[in-house]
Design a protein around this motif. Structure first.
Motif, mmCIF file in Angstrom:
data_model
loop_
_atom_site.group_PDB
_atom_site.id
_atom_site.type_symbol
_atom_site.label_atom_id
_atom_site.label_comp_id
_atom_site.label_asym_id
_atom_site.label_seq_id
_atom_site.Cartn_x
_atom_site.Cartn_y
_atom_site.Cartn_z
ATOM 1 N N GLU A 146 -9.769 19.987 -0.211
ATOM 2 C CA GLU A 146 -10.132 18.567 -0.335
ATOM 3 C C GLU A 146 -8.916 17.723 -0.688
ATOM 4 O OE1 GLU A 146 -13.159 15.729 -2.982
ATOM 5 O OE2 GLU A 146 -13.166 17.922 -3.216
ATOM 6 N N ALA A 147 -8.061 18.250 -1.585
ATOM 7 C CA ALA A 147 -6.873 17.497 -1.995
ATOM 8 C C ALA A 147 -5.902 17.329 -0.832
ATOM 9 C CB ALA A 147 -6.183 18.207 -3.157
ATOM 10 N N TRP A 148 -5.645 18.423 -0.104
ATOM 11 C CA TRP A 148 -4.741 18.320 1.047
ATOM 12 C C TRP A 148 -5.367 17.506 2.182
ATOM 13 C CZ3 TRP A 148 0.007 18.952 0.088
ATOM 14 C CH2 TRP A 148 0.465 19.945 -0.757
ATOM 15 N N GLY A 149 -6.678 17.656 2.341
ATOM 16 C CA GLY A 149 -7.359 16.887 3.382
ATOM 17 C C GLY A 149 -7.313 15.391 3.125
ATOM 18 N N ALA A 150 -7.364 15.002 1.843
ATOM 19 C CA ALA A 150 -7.285 13.577 1.514
ATOM 20 C C ALA A 150 -5.880 13.045 1.739
ATOM 21 C CB ALA A 150 -7.702 13.363 0.063
ATOM 22 N N LEU A 151 -4.870 13.928 1.654
ATOM 23 C CA LEU A 151 -3.492 13.482 1.850
ATOM 24 C C LEU A 151 -3.192 13.171 3.310
ATOM 25 C CD1 LEU A 151 -0.512 13.126 0.946
ATOM 26 C CD2 LEU A 151 -0.234 15.601 1.303
ATOM 27 N N LEU A 152 -3.728 13.960 4.213
ATOM 28 C CA LEU A 152 -3.379 13.835 5.629
ATOM 29 C C LEU A 152 -3.617 12.424 6.187
ATOM 30 C CD1 LEU A 152 -2.315 15.208 8.145
ATOM 31 C CD2 LEU A 152 -4.656 15.996 8.639
ATOM 32 N N PRO A 153 -4.790 11.824 5.982
ATOM 33 C CA PRO A 153 -4.989 10.457 6.508
ATOM 34 C C PRO A 153 -3.999 9.452 5.909
ATOM 35 C CG PRO A 153 -7.081 11.454 5.891
ATOM 36 C CD PRO A 153 -6.012 12.343 5.353
ATOM 37 N N GLU A 154 -3.640 9.619 4.644
ATOM 38 C CA GLU A 154 -2.708 8.701 4.009
ATOM 39 C C GLU A 154 -1.325 8.816 4.642
ATOM 40 O OE1 GLU A 154 -2.635 8.748 -0.232
ATOM 41 O OE2 GLU A 154 -4.766 9.213 -0.406
ATOM 42 N N VAL A 155 -0.895 10.060 4.905
ATOM 43 C CA VAL A 155 0.416 10.256 5.530
ATOM 44 C C VAL A 155 0.415 9.711 6.951
ATOM 45 C CG1 VAL A 155 2.072 12.000 6.310
ATOM 46 C CG2 VAL A 155 0.956 12.248 4.092
ATOM 47 N N GLU A 156 -0.650 9.962 7.683
ATOM 48 C CA GLU A 156 -0.723 9.500 9.067
ATOM 49 C C GLU A 156 -0.799 7.977 9.170
ATOM 50 O OE1 GLU A 156 -4.144 11.576 10.474
ATOM 51 O OE2 GLU A 156 -3.002 13.315 11.186
ATOM 52 N N SER A 157 -1.253 7.334 8.111
ATOM 53 C CA SER A 157 -1.374 5.873 8.133
ATOM 54 C C SER A 157 -0.062 5.175 7.799
ATOM 55 C CB SER A 157 -2.455 5.415 7.140
ATOM 56 O OG SER A 157 -2.054 5.721 5.813
ATOM 57 N N VAL A 158 0.961 5.930 7.408
ATOM 58 C CA VAL A 158 2.253 5.325 7.075
ATOM 59 C C VAL A 158 2.898 4.786 8.348
ATOM 60 C CG1 VAL A 158 4.576 5.775 6.198
ATOM 61 C CG2 VAL A 158 2.579 6.786 5.058
ATOM 62 N N ASP A 159 3.408 3.542 8.318
ATOM 63 C CA ASP A 159 4.053 2.916 9.476
ATOM 64 C C ASP A 159 5.492 3.405 9.563
ATOM 65 O OD1 ASP A 159 4.839 1.395 11.555
ATOM 66 O OD2 ASP A 159 4.581 -0.549 10.561
ATOM 67 N N VAL A 160 5.764 4.289 10.506
ATOM 68 C CA VAL A 160 7.099 4.885 10.644
ATOM 69 C C VAL A 160 8.116 3.846 11.080
ATOM 70 C CG1 VAL A 160 8.414 6.706 11.792
ATOM 71 C CG2 VAL A 160 6.006 7.073 11.229
ATOM 72 N N ALA A 161 7.658 2.831 11.793
ATOM 73 C CA ALA A 161 8.588 1.812 12.292
ATOM 74 C C ALA A 161 9.313 1.109 11.157
ATOM 75 C CB ALA A 161 7.833 0.795 13.152
ATOM 76 N N LYS A 162 8.704 1.060 9.988
ATOM 77 C CA LYS A 162 9.319 0.386 8.846
ATOM 78 C C LYS A 162 10.583 1.095 8.373
ATOM 79 C CE LYS A 162 5.055 -1.609 7.025
ATOM 80 N NZ LYS A 162 4.139 -1.664 5.850
ATOM 81 N N PHE A 163 10.725 2.374 8.724
ATOM 82 C CA PHE A 163 11.840 3.151 8.215
ATOM 83 C C PHE A 163 13.004 3.220 9.205
ATOM 84 C CE2 PHE A 163 7.971 4.843 6.294
ATOM 85 C CZ PHE A 163 8.267 4.691 4.953
ATOM 86 N N ASN A 164 12.909 2.515 10.353
ATOM 87 C CA ASN A 164 13.958 2.606 11.367
ATOM 88 C C ASN A 164 15.286 2.072 10.863
ATOM 89 O OD1 ASN A 164 12.293 3.785 13.225
ATOM 90 N ND2 ASN A 164 11.707 1.869 14.237
ATOM 91 N N GLY A 165 15.243 1.056 10.009
ATOM 92 C CA GLY A 165 16.482 0.480 9.509
ATOM 93 C C GLY A 165 16.938 1.067 8.195
ATOM 94 N N SER A 166 16.261 2.039 7.685
ATOM 95 C CA SER A 166 16.592 2.602 6.376
ATOM 96 C C SER A 166 17.807 3.509 6.467
ATOM 97 C CB SER A 166 15.401 3.384 5.818
ATOM 98 O OG SER A 166 15.154 4.518 6.615
ATOM 99 N N SER A 167 18.448 3.707 5.349
ATOM 100 C CA SER A 167 19.623 4.588 5.302
ATOM 101 C C SER A 167 19.236 6.005 5.674
ATOM 102 C CB SER A 167 20.236 4.547 3.904
ATOM 103 O OG SER A 167 19.292 4.977 2.933
ATOM 104 N N PHE A 168 18.023 6.405 5.322
ATOM 105 C CA PHE A 168 17.567 7.756 5.660
ATOM 106 C C PHE A 168 17.501 7.943 7.171
ATOM 107 C CE2 PHE A 168 14.183 10.740 6.727
ATOM 108 C CZ PHE A 168 14.581 11.858 6.013
ATOM 109 N N ALA A 169 16.943 6.918 7.858
ATOM 110 C CA ALA A 169 16.836 6.994 9.309
ATOM 111 C C ALA A 169 18.212 6.987 9.952
ATOM 112 C CB ALA A 169 15.993 5.836 9.838
#
Length: 198
Positions: A146-169
C-alpha cells in the motif's frame, strides 16, 4: 521532488518494518515462555520417574542379594540361625520391592499422561502461533504494498519538463554527451588502425 517523495515513503516503510518487528516479538515471546514452562514440567516429571526407577532397581538388587545370602546359609552346616535372620530381612526386602514397584508404576503412568498432554497442547499452541505469524506477514506485506502503491501515482504526476533547465538535467546531458564522444573516438581510432594494417 521525486527524491523527496521516495525518501518520505522509505521513512514510512522503515516505521512499518519497526512496528512489524515488535509485533513479531510479541507474537512469539509469550508462546515461547509457555512452551518452555511445559518442557520444564515434563523434564521434572521424567526426572521423578527415573528416581523411582532407580529406587525400584536398588530394592530388587537388595532382595537378590538377600536371596543369595539365604541360599548360602541354608547349604552351609551350622548356619541355620543366620538363615532365620536373613529370612526375616528378606521378607522386609520383598515388601520394599512391592512398594517401590507400585510407586514406580504410578509415577510412570502419570508421566505418560503428562507427556501425551504436552504433545497435544504443544501441537495446538504451535498451530495457533503459526496462524498468527502467517496473518502478521500478510498484513505487513499489504501495508508495504500500500505504501509503495501510493508512491507510484505521486511520482508519475511529477512534471519532468520543469527539470529541463536544472543543474541536474544539464549535468546528466553533459555526461551523456561526453560518453557519446568517447565512444566515437574509440570507434574512429579502431578504424584507422585497420587501414594502416592494410
Amino acid at each position: 521532488q521525486t527524491f523527496r517523495l521516495v525518501g518520505k515513503t522509505a521513512d514510512a516503510i522503515s516505521a512499518i518494518s519497526a512496528d512489524h518487528y515488535q509485533a513479531e516479538l510479541g507474537c512469539f515471546a509469550e508462546p515461547l515462555r509457555d512452551h518452555l514452562k511445559m518442557v520444564h514440567a515434563v523434564k521434572v516429571a521424567l526426572m521423578k520417574r527415573n528416581n523411582r526407577r532407580i529406587t525400584y532397581s536398588t530394592c530388587l538388587n537388595a532382595l537378590d542379594s538377600k536371596k543369595a545370602t539365604l541360599h548360602k546359609y541354608r547349604i552351609t552346616p551350622g548356619q541355620e540361625g543366620k538363615a532365620y535372620g536373613v529370612e526375616s530381612s528378606m521378607t522386609r526386602a520383598e515388601a520394599s520391592v512391592l512398594a517401590a514397584r507400585a510407586n514406580y508404576e504410578e509415577v510412570s503412568a502419570r508421566v505418560l499422561r503428562e507427556v501425551d498432554r504436552f504433545r497435544k497442547e504443544n501441537a495446538v499452541a504451535m498451530y495457533a502461533t503459526m496462524v498468527d505469524f502467517a496473518r502478521m506477514q500478510k498484513e505487513h506485506a499489504d501495508r508495504m504494498a500500500e505504501a509503495w502503491g501510493a508512491l507510484l501515482p505521486e511520482v508519475e504526476s511529477v512534471d519532468v519538463a520543469k527539470f529541463n533547465g536544472s543543474s541536474f538535467a544539464r549535468t546528466a546531458g553533459e555526461l551523456k554527451e561526453g560518453f557519446n564522444k568517447s565512444v566515437g573516438t574509440v570507434g574512429g581510432g579502431g578504424g584507422g588502425g585497420q587501414n594502416n594494417n592494410m
